[in-house]
Scaffold this motif. Structure first.
Motif, PDB file in Angstrom:
ATOM      1  N   VAL B 134      -3.313  10.094 -16.026  1.00 45.05           N
ATOM      2  CA  VAL B 134      -2.348  10.704 -16.945  1.00 45.05           C
ATOM      3  C   VAL B 134      -0.923  10.386 -16.513  1.00 45.05           C
ATOM      4  CG1 VAL B 134      -1.589  12.872 -17.969  1.00 45.05           C
ATOM      5  CG2 VAL B 134      -4.008  12.538 -17.396  1.00 45.05           C
ATOM      6  N   ILE B 135      -0.686  10.537 -15.206  1.00 48.64           N
ATOM      7  CA  ILE B 135       0.652  10.247 -14.684  1.00 48.64           C
ATOM      8  C   ILE B 135       0.940   8.748 -14.796  1.00 48.64           C
ATOM      9  CG2 ILE B 135       2.106  10.341 -12.612  1.00 48.64           C
ATOM     10  CD1 ILE B 135       1.582  13.042 -13.762  1.00 48.64           C
ATOM     11  N   ALA B 136      -0.074   7.949 -14.448  1.00 44.48           N
ATOM     12  CA  ALA B 136       0.108   6.498 -14.507  1.00 44.48           C
ATOM     13  C   ALA B 136       0.459   6.064 -15.944  1.00 44.48           C
ATOM     14  CB  ALA B 136      -1.164   5.781 -14.039  1.00 44.48           C
ATOM     15  N   ALA B 137      -0.172   6.701 -16.928  1.00 42.87           N
ATOM     16  CA  ALA B 137       0.097   6.343 -18.321  1.00 42.87           C
ATOM     17  C   ALA B 137       1.495   6.797 -18.755  1.00 42.87           C
ATOM     18  CB  ALA B 137      -0.967   6.975 -19.227  1.00 42.87           C
ATOM     19  N   ALA B 138       1.930   7.937 -18.242  1.00 43.85           N
ATOM     20  CA  ALA B 138       3.252   8.468 -18.620  1.00 43.85           C
ATOM     21  C   ALA B 138       4.380   7.620 -18.063  1.00 43.85           C
ATOM     22  CB  ALA B 138       3.376   9.913 -18.137  1.00 43.85           C
ATOM     23  N   GLY B 145      12.894   2.321 -15.151  1.00 41.88           N
ATOM     24  CA  GLY B 145      13.265   2.593 -13.760  1.00 41.88           C
ATOM     25  C   GLY B 145      12.101   2.851 -12.839  1.00 41.88           C
ATOM     26  N   VAL B 146      10.860   2.804 -13.370  1.00 42.75           N
ATOM     27  CA  VAL B 146       9.695   2.995 -12.502  1.00 42.75           C
ATOM     28  C   VAL B 146       9.231   1.642 -12.000  1.00 42.75           C
ATOM     29  CG1 VAL B 146       7.286   3.743 -12.407  1.00 42.75           C
ATOM     30  CG2 VAL B 146       8.984   5.073 -13.706  1.00 42.75           C
ATOM     31  N   ASP B 147       9.097   1.528 -10.696  1.00 42.79           N
ATOM     32  CA  ASP B 147       8.569   0.263 -10.164  1.00 42.79           C
ATOM     33  C   ASP B 147       7.041   0.283 -10.246  1.00 42.79           C
ATOM     34  OD1 ASP B 147       8.397  -2.196  -8.841  1.00 42.79           O
ATOM     35  OD2 ASP B 147       8.099  -1.170  -6.926  1.00 42.79           O
ATOM     36  N   GLN B 148       6.444   1.272  -9.608  1.00 44.19           N
ATOM     37  CA  GLN B 148       4.987   1.424  -9.769  1.00 44.19           C
ATOM     38  C   GLN B 148       4.536   2.835  -9.431  1.00 44.19           C
ATOM     39  OE1 GLN B 148       2.132   0.054  -6.708  1.00 44.19           O
ATOM     40  NE2 GLN B 148       3.812  -1.235  -5.981  1.00 44.19           N
ATOM     41  N   VAL B 149       3.392   3.193 -10.014  1.00 42.87           N
ATOM     42  CA  VAL B 149       2.796   4.495  -9.729  1.00 42.87           C
ATOM     43  C   VAL B 149       1.557   4.233  -8.900  1.00 42.87           C
ATOM     44  CG1 VAL B 149       1.742   6.552 -10.714  1.00 42.87           C
ATOM     45  CG2 VAL B 149       3.636   5.417 -11.909  1.00 42.87           C
ATOM     46  N   ARG B 150       1.499   4.910  -7.778  1.00 42.44           N
ATOM     47  CA  ARG B 150       0.352   4.629  -6.904  1.00 42.44           C
ATOM     48  C   ARG B 150      -0.435   5.911  -6.659  1.00 42.44           C
ATOM     49  NH1 ARG B 150       2.068   1.380  -2.023  1.00 42.44           N
ATOM     50  NH2 ARG B 150       2.058   3.350  -0.891  1.00 42.44           N
ATOM     51  N   ASP B 151      -1.728   5.769  -6.811  1.00 41.70           N
ATOM     52  CA  ASP B 151      -2.629   6.896  -6.515  1.00 41.70           C
ATOM     53  C   ASP B 151      -2.882   6.913  -5.015  1.00 41.70           C
ATOM     54  OD1 ASP B 151      -4.466   8.859  -6.392  1.00 41.70           O
ATOM     55  OD2 ASP B 151      -6.028   7.814  -7.528  1.00 41.70           O
ATOM     56  N   GLU B 152      -2.184   7.833  -4.325  1.00 42.17           N
ATOM     57  CA  GLU B 152      -2.361   7.885  -2.868  1.00 42.17           C
ATOM     58  C   GLU B 152      -3.776   8.326  -2.507  1.00 42.17           C
ATOM     59  OE1 GLU B 152      -0.199   6.741  -0.952  1.00 42.17           O
ATOM     60  OE2 GLU B 152       1.776   6.960  -1.871  1.00 42.17           O
ATOM     61  N   GLY B 153      -4.358   9.091  -3.434  1.00 41.94           N
ATOM     62  CA  GLY B 153      -5.736   9.529  -3.192  1.00 41.94           C
ATOM     63  C   GLY B 153      -6.673   8.349  -3.033  1.00 41.94           C
ATOM     64  N   ASP B 154      -6.416   7.308  -3.816  1.00 40.69           N
ATOM     65  CA  ASP B 154      -7.244   6.115  -3.740  1.00 40.69           C
ATOM     66  C   ASP B 154      -7.123   5.487  -2.353  1.00 40.69           C
ATOM     67  OD1 ASP B 154      -8.946   4.181  -4.910  1.00 40.69           O
ATOM     68  OD2 ASP B 154      -7.225   2.804  -5.025  1.00 40.69           O
ATOM     69  N   PHE B 155      -5.868   5.396  -1.886  1.00 44.38           N
ATOM     70  CA  PHE B 155      -5.643   4.848  -0.552  1.00 44.38           C
ATOM     71  C   PHE B 155      -6.302   5.723   0.507  1.00 44.38           C
ATOM     72  CE2 PHE B 155      -2.907   5.420   3.190  1.00 44.38           C
ATOM     73  CZ  PHE B 155      -3.139   4.201   3.808  1.00 44.38           C
ATOM     74  N   LEU B 156      -6.125   7.048   0.320  1.00 45.09           N
ATOM     75  CA  LEU B 156      -6.718   7.985   1.296  1.00 45.09           C
ATOM     76  C   LEU B 156      -8.231   7.875   1.301  1.00 45.09           C
ATOM     77  CD1 LEU B 156      -4.578  11.197   0.876  1.00 45.09           C
ATOM     78  CD2 LEU B 156      -4.559   9.566   2.757  1.00 45.09           C
ATOM     79  N   ASP B 157      -8.809   7.701   0.109  1.00 45.39           N
ATOM     80  CA  ASP B 157     -10.260   7.564   0.052  1.00 45.39           C
ATOM     81  C   ASP B 157     -10.718   6.397   0.894  1.00 45.39           C
ATOM     82  OD1 ASP B 157     -10.564   9.734  -1.483  1.00 45.39           O
ATOM     83  OD2 ASP B 157     -10.749   8.677  -3.402  1.00 45.39           O
ATOM     84  N   ARG B 158      -9.954   5.297   0.799  1.00 47.36           N
ATOM     85  CA  ARG B 158     -10.329   4.133   1.592  1.00 47.36           C
ATOM     86  C   ARG B 158     -10.149   4.402   3.083  1.00 47.36           C
ATOM     87  NH1 ARG B 158      -7.032  -0.439  -0.429  1.00 47.36           N
ATOM     88  NH2 ARG B 158      -6.275   1.021  -2.010  1.00 47.36           N
ATOM     89  N   LEU B 159      -9.047   5.084   3.405  1.00 49.93           N
ATOM     90  CA  LEU B 159      -8.804   5.431   4.806  1.00 49.93           C
ATOM     91  C   LEU B 159      -9.934   6.305   5.336  1.00 49.93           C
ATOM     92  CD1 LEU B 159      -6.815   5.570   7.252  1.00 49.93           C
ATOM     93  CD2 LEU B 159      -5.965   7.693   6.250  1.00 49.93           C
ATOM     94  N   PHE B 160     -10.307   7.283   4.500  1.00 48.15           N
ATOM     95  CA  PHE B 160     -11.332   8.216   4.986  1.00 48.15           C
ATOM     96  C   PHE B 160     -12.704   7.556   5.043  1.00 48.15           C
ATOM     97  CE2 PHE B 160      -8.341  11.673   3.625  1.00 48.15           C
ATOM     98  CZ  PHE B 160      -8.039  12.007   4.938  1.00 48.15           C
ATOM     99  N   SER B 161     -12.949   6.611   4.142  1.00 48.40           N
ATOM    100  CA  SER B 161     -14.257   5.956   4.231  1.00 48.40           C
ATOM    101  C   SER B 161     -14.312   5.117   5.505  1.00 48.40           C
ATOM    102  CB  SER B 161     -14.538   5.119   2.980  1.00 48.40           C
ATOM    103  OG  SER B 161     -13.839   3.906   3.033  1.00 48.40           O
ATOM    104  N   LEU B 162     -13.148   4.599   5.917  1.00 46.46           N
ATOM    105  CA  LEU B 162     -13.072   3.888   7.197  1.00 46.46           C
ATOM    106  C   LEU B 162     -13.385   4.841   8.351  1.00 46.46           C
ATOM    107  CD1 LEU B 162     -12.116   0.926   7.935  1.00 46.46           C
ATOM    108  CD2 LEU B 162     -10.027   2.029   8.757  1.00 46.46           C
ATOM    109  N   LEU B 163     -12.724   6.006   8.313  1.00 48.17           N
ATOM    110  CA  LEU B 163     -12.939   6.995   9.379  1.00 48.17           C
ATOM    111  C   LEU B 163     -14.382   7.506   9.375  1.00 48.17           C
ATOM    112  CD1 LEU B 163      -9.640   9.044   9.231  1.00 48.17           C
ATOM    113  CD2 LEU B 163     -10.461   7.642  11.126  1.00 48.17           C
ATOM    114  N   ASN B 164     -14.904   7.728   8.168  1.00 48.53           N
ATOM    115  CA  ASN B 164     -16.305   8.161   8.082  1.00 48.53           C
ATOM    116  C   ASN B 164     -17.219   7.108   8.668  1.00 48.53           C
ATOM    117  OD1 ASN B 164     -16.139  10.698   6.933  1.00 48.53           O
ATOM    118  ND2 ASN B 164     -15.851   9.851   4.879  1.00 48.53           N
TER     119      ASN B 164
END
Lengths: 229, 294
Positions: B134-138, B145-164
């Motif tokens: 929803v935010i990405a679409a808005a 003036g928006v460069d990019q919208v990034r889902d940090e959750g996606d990055f965190l998911d990858r980080l956590f799957s690494l830790l897991n």
């Protein structure tokens, strides 16, 4: 006291039975020689009496208990009523004479107080007074067998089983051991002794049970070892 | 049961097979140490999830040439959106300060990064973290003036799957080591039983109960398990002091990695000790039941 009814023991490795339909009865306070050549089934019979093994067929009763139906955890209780002596003494080499005898009481949870009192008594009875602190290796064969007898008798068993107790001893020493076993027998303990020693059997004239190829071939009160010897 | 009799049997047994005992203790220690590490990583992961997922779900990075008007338009839209639970604005200076703190252990990286290289951004917390789209679409990338919208959750998911993954690998190695430890315990007990066959056969003849004959062996294994567990706990303490507290000091201070606190170690220590004692004792008991006639 001891009762065998049609006892047969087969070992899987052998086609010949170790015991073949043996039936007999031994009363309380009897002294019985179990004779027969090597492999005749004497040791197998003693093992069955201790429930070291179970018979293939037949019933074994010791001290009023049917061993066939006895569960595993009851076996220790049975063995506390049976003393055992062997040709090879089976002493703990790294423990003193007194400790060897005390060991038998410690592992069945006798109080330390009782042990302290009973061990010197029984050592005196078997003629080892003053030798309680020796190690078995420092004693003669006859003295070591006396330690083993003391250990077997210290718990006042109802039955004493002896598997060739004089097998490693010279005739004079053997005689001393036999006197000791007779003395124990006089206290009311049933003694069953497997032996090859015809001098002893012939001189003592006690009940003789002979096994031959696993079968009971002779049961004679006041018997001798055998004809032609 | 005569306690000192049993204990002296245990001590004799352990001394007689000293090399086997040492091997048994060491494998047990390594296995339990890895198990403890796995548990600590698991705890760390859940701590980190709290730290990260609470803070930021979506970052709206602003373009370098964003105008003041565009910036306040974005802010208004965020403030008015029912999907947004909250947001913070991070200027270029703040972004750089945070970067400096995060990478304080790598001064070259900090030196080679110009102060204005990091974009300004809105850090947005969503009512429902799953509604990133929803935010990405808005705020379409590269517009207004928006460069990019990034889902940090996606990055965190990858980080956590690494830790897991790291946690699972640690526990897998711990399990393999535990298997080796159990086999060693089983072997040691068989050896010990063989060494003491004289004593045990006499015990059996005079009518010692099964427990009396078996207990020294089981206690022997349990004691080795306990020593292994204590070594493992010691290893975790040393790891915390020398590795986590020293090498990871920077990221911990920056709040990137949660610290491993003494509480966590104190919490898993009894678990490790119980696992060591319990597994060793059970292994010994099963061995005596299956392979040794007592």
């Amino acid at each position: 006291m001891i009762e065998l009814q049609h006892v047969t023991k087969l070992y899987p490795a052998s086609s010949r039975p170790a015991l073949d339909d043996v039936s007999t009865e031994i009363d309380k306070g009897e002294f019985v020689f179990l004779i027969g050549s090597s492999g005749s089934g004497k040791s197998t019979l003693l093992r069955l009496l201790l429930k070291e093994d179970d018979p293939t067929r037949g019933t074994v009763v010791v001290n009023g208990k049917t061993l066939n139906t006895m569960s595993k955890w009851q076996v220790p209780k049975l063995r506390r009523t049976i003393g055992c002596v062997f040709q090879d003494f089976r002493l703990l080499r790294n423990r003193t004479v007194a400790q060897n005898v005390a060991f038998a009481l410690e592992v069945i949870n006798k109080p330390q107080r009782t042990i302290k009192r009973v061990v010197p008594e029984v050592l005196e009875m078997v003629g080892l007074e003053g030798k309680g602190n020796r190690l078995p290796g420092e004693l003669s064969g006859g003295e070591q067998q006396r330690v083993a007898i003391a250990r077997a008798f210290v718990n006042r068993p109802l039955v004493l089983l002896a598997d060739e107790p004089t097998g490693n001893l010279d005739p004079e020493t053997s005689e001393g051991i036999m006197l000791l076993l007779e003395r124990i027998n006089r206290t009311g303990t049933t003694v069953v002794m497997a032996t090859h020693d015809y001098h002893i059997v012939d001189s003592m004239r006690r009940r003789v049970i002979e096994l031959n190829g696993g079968a009971l071939t002779r049961d004679q009160s006041r018997g001798v070892y055998g004809v032609g010897r | 049961m005569r306690v000192n009799f049993v204990l002296s049997e245990v001590a004799t047994g352990l001394r007689r097979n000293l090399t086997m005992t040492v091997a048994m203790v060491l494998t047990t220690a390594i296995s339990l140490g890895l198990m403890g590490t796995g548990l600590l990583i698991a705890g760390m992961i859940s701590d980190m999830k709290e730290i990260y997922y609470d803070k930021v779900q979506v970052s709206v990075f602003l373009a370098d040439d964003v105008t003041d008007q565009q910036r306040s338009a974005i802010e208004q839209e965020l403030a008015g959106s029912p999907e947004v639970a909250g947001y913070i604005y991070e200027s270029k200076d703040e972004a750089y300060a945070r970067f400096q703190q995060q990478f304080s252990q790598q001064p070259e990286l900090v030196q080679n990064t110009p102060a204005d290289a990091l974009p300004e951004s809105f850090r947005v917390e969503l009512v429902n973290p799953e509604r990133y789209e929803v935010i990405a679409a808005a705020f379409p990338n590269g517009q207004d003036g928006v460069d990019q919208v990034r889902d940090e959750g996606d990055f965190l998911d990858r980080l956590f799957s690494l830790l897991n993954g790291a946690r699972n690998a640690t526990i897998a190695v711990a399990v393999v080591q535990a298997l080796a430890a159990l086999l060693l315990i089983s072997n040691t007990i068989q050896l010990a039983a063989f060494n003491r066959r004289n004593e045990t056969s006499i015990m059996r003849l005079v009518g010692a109960s099964r427990w009396y004959t078996q207990l020294p062996f089981i206690l022997e294994a349990a004691l080795a398990g306990l020593i292994g567990a204590l070594l493992a706990i010691g290893g975790l303490v040393v790891t915390k002091l020398l590795f986590v507290d020293k090498t990871l000091a920077g990221p911990i201070r920056a709040g990137i990695i949660p610290p491993v606190d003494w509480g966590a170690i104190a919490f898993i220590s009894p678990v490790i000790a119980a696992a060591g004692v319990g597994l060793a004792g059970i292994a010994a008991y099963v061995t005596l039941r299956l392979y040794v006639r007592l």
